[in-house]
Design an enzyme around this catalytic site. Structure first.
Site, PDB file in Angstrom:
ATOM      1  N   HIS A  37      -4.581  -7.245  35.672  1.00  0.00           N
ATOM      2  CA  HIS A  37      -3.289  -6.973  36.328  1.00  0.00           C
ATOM      3  C   HIS A  37      -3.603  -6.261  37.647  1.00  0.00           C
ATOM      4  O   HIS A  37      -4.217  -5.190  37.641  1.00  0.00           O
ATOM      5  CB  HIS A  37      -2.453  -6.070  35.408  1.00  0.00           C
ATOM      6  CG  HIS A  37      -1.106  -5.699  35.959  1.00  0.00           C
ATOM      7  ND1 HIS A  37      -0.027  -6.557  35.957  1.00  0.00           N
ATOM      8  CD2 HIS A  37      -0.659  -4.544  36.527  1.00  0.00           C
ATOM      9  CE1 HIS A  37       1.029  -5.945  36.491  1.00  0.00           C
ATOM     10  NE2 HIS A  37       0.665  -4.733  36.847  1.00  0.00           N
ATOM     11  N   GLU A  67       1.329  -6.766  40.580  1.00  0.00           N
ATOM     12  CA  GLU A  67       2.376  -5.720  40.584  1.00  0.00           C
ATOM     13  C   GLU A  67       2.823  -5.401  42.015  1.00  0.00           C
ATOM     14  O   GLU A  67       1.992  -5.281  42.914  1.00  0.00           O
ATOM     15  CB  GLU A  67       1.818  -4.463  39.913  1.00  0.00           C
ATOM     16  CG  GLU A  67       2.819  -3.325  39.871  1.00  0.00           C
ATOM     17  CD  GLU A  67       2.301  -2.167  39.029  1.00  0.00           C
ATOM     18  OE1 GLU A  67       1.829  -2.388  37.899  1.00  0.00           O
ATOM     19  OE2 GLU A  67       2.365  -1.037  39.528  1.00  0.00           O
ATOM     20  N   TYR A  96      -4.582   4.129  29.063  1.00  0.00           N
ATOM     21  CA  TYR A  96      -5.376   4.933  30.011  1.00  0.00           C
ATOM     22  C   TYR A  96      -6.851   5.000  29.608  1.00  0.00           C
ATOM     23  O   TYR A  96      -7.224   5.819  28.758  1.00  0.00           O
ATOM     24  CB  TYR A  96      -4.775   6.354  30.084  1.00  0.00           C
ATOM     25  CG  TYR A  96      -3.336   6.342  30.540  1.00  0.00           C
ATOM     26  CD1 TYR A  96      -3.025   6.449  31.881  1.00  0.00           C
ATOM     27  CD2 TYR A  96      -2.297   6.157  29.622  1.00  0.00           C
ATOM     28  CE1 TYR A  96      -1.705   6.388  32.317  1.00  0.00           C
ATOM     29  CE2 TYR A  96      -0.977   6.090  30.044  1.00  0.00           C
ATOM     30  CZ  TYR A  96      -0.692   6.206  31.388  1.00  0.00           C
ATOM     31  OH  TYR A  96       0.611   6.128  31.823  1.00  0.00           O
ATOM     32  N   GLN A 103      -3.983   1.935  33.401  1.00  0.00           N
ATOM     33  CA  GLN A 103      -4.120   2.613  34.692  1.00  0.00           C
ATOM     34  C   GLN A 103      -5.380   2.050  35.342  1.00  0.00           C
ATOM     35  O   GLN A 103      -6.291   1.592  34.627  1.00  0.00           O
ATOM     36  CB  GLN A 103      -4.263   4.127  34.446  1.00  0.00           C
ATOM     37  CG  GLN A 103      -4.329   4.964  35.686  1.00  0.00           C
ATOM     38  CD  GLN A 103      -3.113   4.719  36.575  1.00  0.00           C
ATOM     39  OE1 GLN A 103      -3.123   3.793  37.366  1.00  0.00           O
ATOM     40  NE2 GLN A 103      -2.094   5.533  36.422  1.00  0.00           N
ATOM     41  N   ALA A 131       9.049   4.550  41.369  1.00  0.00           N
ATOM     42  CA  ALA A 131       7.829   5.120  41.939  1.00  0.00           C
ATOM     43  C   ALA A 131       7.975   5.253  43.454  1.00  0.00           C
ATOM     44  O   ALA A 131       8.676   4.465  44.088  1.00  0.00           O
ATOM     45  CB  ALA A 131       6.639   4.232  41.601  1.00  0.00           C
ATOM     46  N   PHE A 167      -3.991   8.828  45.664  1.00  0.00           N
ATOM     47  CA  PHE A 167      -3.427   8.191  44.451  1.00  0.00           C
ATOM     48  C   PHE A 167      -4.232   8.592  43.215  1.00  0.00           C
ATOM     49  O   PHE A 167      -3.695   8.880  42.163  1.00  0.00           O
ATOM     50  CB  PHE A 167      -3.573   6.672  44.554  1.00  0.00           C
ATOM     51  CG  PHE A 167      -2.426   5.954  45.199  1.00  0.00           C
ATOM     52  CD1 PHE A 167      -1.374   6.637  45.777  1.00  0.00           C
ATOM     53  CD2 PHE A 167      -2.404   4.560  45.222  1.00  0.00           C
ATOM     54  CE1 PHE A 167      -0.327   5.956  46.369  1.00  0.00           C
ATOM     55  CE2 PHE A 167      -1.368   3.870  45.812  1.00  0.00           C
ATOM     56  CZ  PHE A 167      -0.335   4.566  46.386  1.00  0.00           C
ATOM     57  N   ASP A 193       7.316   9.639  35.597  1.00  0.00           N
ATOM     58  CA  ASP A 193       7.053  11.029  36.007  1.00  0.00           C
ATOM     59  C   ASP A 193       8.211  11.474  36.882  1.00  0.00           C
ATOM     60  O   ASP A 193       8.631  10.718  37.764  1.00  0.00           O
ATOM     61  CB  ASP A 193       5.759  11.103  36.841  1.00  0.00           C
ATOM     62  CG  ASP A 193       4.540  10.790  35.993  1.00  0.00           C
ATOM     63  OD1 ASP A 193       4.364  11.466  34.959  1.00  0.00           O
ATOM     64  OD2 ASP A 193       3.802   9.866  36.356  1.00  0.00           O
ATOM     65  N   SER A 196      -2.000 -11.135  36.619  1.00  0.00           N
ATOM     66  CA  SER A 196      -0.631 -10.837  37.068  1.00  0.00           C
ATOM     67  C   SER A 196      -0.707  -9.893  38.259  1.00  0.00           C
ATOM     68  O   SER A 196      -1.757  -9.276  38.497  1.00  0.00           O
ATOM     69  CB  SER A 196       0.165 -10.213  35.918  1.00  0.00           C
ATOM     70  OG  SER A 196      -0.577  -9.161  35.329  1.00  0.00           O
TER      71      SER A 196
HETATM   72  P1  FAD Z   1       3.794   8.053  27.292  1.00  0.00           P
HETATM   73  O1  FAD Z   1       3.168   6.890  26.609  1.00  0.00           O
HETATM   74  O2  FAD Z   1       5.088   8.560  26.762  1.00  0.00           O
HETATM   75  O3  FAD Z   1       2.714   9.219  27.344  1.00  0.00           O
HETATM   76  C1  FAD Z   1       2.838  10.317  28.229  1.00  0.00           C
HETATM   77  C2  FAD Z   1       2.040  11.511  27.711  1.00  0.00           C
HETATM   78  O4  FAD Z   1       2.718  12.070  26.607  1.00  0.00           O
HETATM   79  C3  FAD Z   1       0.636  11.179  27.231  1.00  0.00           C
HETATM   80  O5  FAD Z   1      -0.215  12.251  27.586  1.00  0.00           O
HETATM   81  C4  FAD Z   1       0.802  11.116  25.710  1.00  0.00           C
HETATM   82  O6  FAD Z   1      -0.427  11.369  25.018  1.00  0.00           O
HETATM   83  C5  FAD Z   1       1.832  12.210  25.498  1.00  0.00           C
HETATM   84  N1  FAD Z   1       2.654  12.051  24.287  1.00  0.00           N
HETATM   85  C6  FAD Z   1       3.171  10.914  23.779  1.00  0.00           C
HETATM   86  N2  FAD Z   1       3.898  11.185  22.670  1.00  0.00           N
HETATM   87  C7  FAD Z   1       3.845  12.516  22.482  1.00  0.00           C
HETATM   88  C8  FAD Z   1       4.421  13.399  21.530  1.00  0.00           C
HETATM   89  N3  FAD Z   1       5.192  12.960  20.538  1.00  0.00           N
HETATM   90  N4  FAD Z   1       4.177  14.742  21.650  1.00  0.00           N
HETATM   91  C9  FAD Z   1       3.407  15.219  22.659  1.00  0.00           C
HETATM   92  N5  FAD Z   1       2.827  14.410  23.604  1.00  0.00           N
HETATM   93  C10 FAD Z   1       3.054  13.094  23.517  1.00  0.00           C
HETATM   94  N6  FAD Z   1       5.517   5.335  36.628  1.00  0.00           N
HETATM   95  C11 FAD Z   1       6.729   5.152  37.187  1.00  0.00           C
HETATM   96  O7  FAD Z   1       7.446   6.132  37.463  1.00  0.00           O
HETATM   97  N7  FAD Z   1       7.205   3.896  37.479  1.00  0.00           N
HETATM   98  C12 FAD Z   1       6.480   2.778  37.211  1.00  0.00           C
HETATM   99  O8  FAD Z   1       6.917   1.662  37.481  1.00  0.00           O
HETATM  100  C13 FAD Z   1       5.187   2.936  36.614  1.00  0.00           C
HETATM  101  N8  FAD Z   1       4.422   1.867  36.296  1.00  0.00           N
HETATM  102  C14 FAD Z   1       3.227   2.048  35.639  1.00  0.00           C
HETATM  103  C15 FAD Z   1       2.512   0.915  35.223  1.00  0.00           C
HETATM  104  C16 FAD Z   1       1.308   1.058  34.540  1.00  0.00           C
HETATM  105  C17 FAD Z   1       0.556  -0.169  34.097  1.00  0.00           C
HETATM  106  C18 FAD Z   1       0.785   2.362  34.284  1.00  0.00           C
HETATM  107  C19 FAD Z   1      -0.530   2.533  33.585  1.00  0.00           C
HETATM  108  C20 FAD Z   1       1.494   3.479  34.682  1.00  0.00           C
HETATM  109  C21 FAD Z   1       2.725   3.343  35.350  1.00  0.00           C
HETATM  110  N9  FAD Z   1       3.505   4.434  35.734  1.00  0.00           N
HETATM  111  C22 FAD Z   1       4.734   4.260  36.328  1.00  0.00           C
HETATM  112  C23 FAD Z   1       2.999   5.803  35.512  1.00  0.00           C
HETATM  113  C24 FAD Z   1       3.486   6.395  34.171  1.00  0.00           C
HETATM  114  O9  FAD Z   1       4.888   6.482  34.147  1.00  0.00           O
HETATM  115  C25 FAD Z   1       2.858   7.789  34.046  1.00  0.00           C
HETATM  116  O10 FAD Z   1       1.478   7.673  33.830  1.00  0.00           O
HETATM  117  C26 FAD Z   1       3.524   8.710  33.032  1.00  0.00           C
HETATM  118  O11 FAD Z   1       3.001  10.025  33.229  1.00  0.00           O
HETATM  119  C27 FAD Z   1       3.264   8.346  31.574  1.00  0.00           C
HETATM  120  O12 FAD Z   1       3.911   7.229  31.219  1.00  0.00           O
HETATM  121  P2  FAD Z   1       3.597   6.531  29.782  1.00  0.00           P
HETATM  122  O13 FAD Z   1       4.529   5.398  29.658  1.00  0.00           O
HETATM  123  O14 FAD Z   1       2.165   6.282  29.644  1.00  0.00           O
HETATM  124  O15 FAD Z   1       4.041   7.737  28.838  1.00  0.00           O
END
Ligand code: FAD
Length: 280
Positions: free
Chosen positions: A255, A6, A134, A165, A40, A205, A98, A4
């Site tokens: 991906h 992105e 990750y 990632q 993003a 990045f 983020d 796929s």
């Molecule tokens: P989560 O899965 O919620 O995790 C974030 C952090 O919180 C982790 O360290 C986890 O261990 C911790 N955590 C989870 N639950 C708890 C809890 N209950 N208590 C304490 N800590 C906890 N960003 C964008 O803004 N837009 C995008 O389109 C985008 N696309 C992405 C696509 C991919 C394939 C990837 C890998 C990343 C992408 N990102 C994007 C980046 C992503 O949003 C960031 O990495 C963000 O910091 C974490 O998102 P997550 O969904 O992994 O968060």
């Protein structure tokens, strides 16, 4: 071989026209889906919607919007989920996101697993939900165990699959995959692949997202200075070998982070497809 691509939402009409050309070129390779990032690089959520609509209307591909809960109210998220459902989209990439530094509220949902639950609550089984994983662990994770359990929480909330990632060390991916199996995580974990084309951008990045560029790759890339052809040739070779190793080690697909450019990803996929054909 499943793969796929992105994209990010272009900020100008010219960027959108270029993306149309990029997506037409990549659609020729018959990918499983295109995905479009959310918020993003300063783009807005309207940008994601407009880009998804453009791709759906012009290319007719399976398109997956990314949706990040950070900075959004619960009701705004529900509205977006319903819009995507009405548009007939079937796949969504659910993330925490983020916040740009200095931006106020983090939103009502704090973590991606809560967004996965909300999508299931609002739309039942309509969407195939992808989440993030990750291989080198999330920069904010406190322990490795927590990060793996977070992926389990996303699966338990209803996620179907994970995209990682990007990374350049295949062993990190295999370690994560095996650790997930030990923790009962049955989601397919698809490696995210970053083609190497621009050194300064890649280093920037990687610092932000916590991806390690191994010294032997970093030093070689820096030594090429402004020799773009050598950077591209070396980058293609390194990433091609990474993809080959991941696929032969059982990765369920790839991906590609295209950064809205067709050729680096298209060249990799074409080479991988011809190697796969030869092996048949
Ligand atoms: P989560 O899965 O919620 O995790 C974030 C952090 O919180 C982790 O360290 C986890 O261990 C911790 N955590 C989870 N639950 C708890 C809890 N209950 N208590 C304490 N800590 C906890 N960003 C964008 O803004 N837009 C995008 O389109 C985008 N696309 C992405 C696509 C991919 C394939 C990837 C890998 C990343 C992408 N990102 C994007 C980046 C992503 O949003 C960031 O990495 C963000 O910091 C974490 O998102 P997550 O969904 O992994 O968060």
């Amino acid at each position: 071989m499943k793969f796929s691509f992105e994209f990010f939402p272009p900020k100008t009409p010219e960027g959108m026209s270029n993306l149309l050309l990029t997506s037409k070129r990549l659609a020729e390779l018959s990918p499983e889906f295109f995905s479009v990032t959310f918020g993003a690089g300063g783009s807005t959520r309207e940008g994601t919607l407009a880009t998804v609509q453009m791709l759906k209307e012009n290319i007719g591909m399976n398109v997956a919007p990314h949706l990040a809960c950070m900075g959004c109210s619960r009701s705004a998220l529900i509205d977006i989920i319903k819009i995507y459902q009405r548009l007939g989209l079937k796949r969504i990439v659910a993330l925490r996101g983020d916040l740009p530094s200095g931006m106020g509220q983090s939103g009502e949902l704090k973590f991606a697993y809560e967004l996965v639950s909300l999508i299931r609550e609002v739309s039942g089984d309509h969407f195939y939900i992808e989440v993030a994983a990750y291989p080198e662990f999330h920069p904010q994770c406190v322990t490795v165990e927590d990060d793996i359990m977070n992926l389990k929480a996303k699966m338990d909330a209803g996620a179907n699959s994970a995209i990682t990632q990007y990374f350049f060390n295949a062993d990190a991916y295999f370690y994560l995959r095996d650790a997930c199996v030990k923790h009962g995580i049955t989601l397919p974990i698809v490696p995210g692949i970053m083609p190497i084309t621009q050194v300064a951008k890649l280093i920037r990045f990687s610092e932000v997202c916590g991806a390690e560029i191994p010294q032997w790759i970093r030093k070689q890339l820096i030594s090429f200075e402004d020799d773009v052809d050598s950077i591209k040739a070396f980058g293609q070779e390194v990433v091609y070998k990474l993809c080959e190793r991941l696929l032969s080690g059982g990765a369920p697909g790839l991906h590609f982070y295209t950064l809205n450019h067709a050729e680096p990803s298209a060249t990799l996929v074409t080479s991988l497809l011809s190697t796969a054909k030869l092996a048949e």
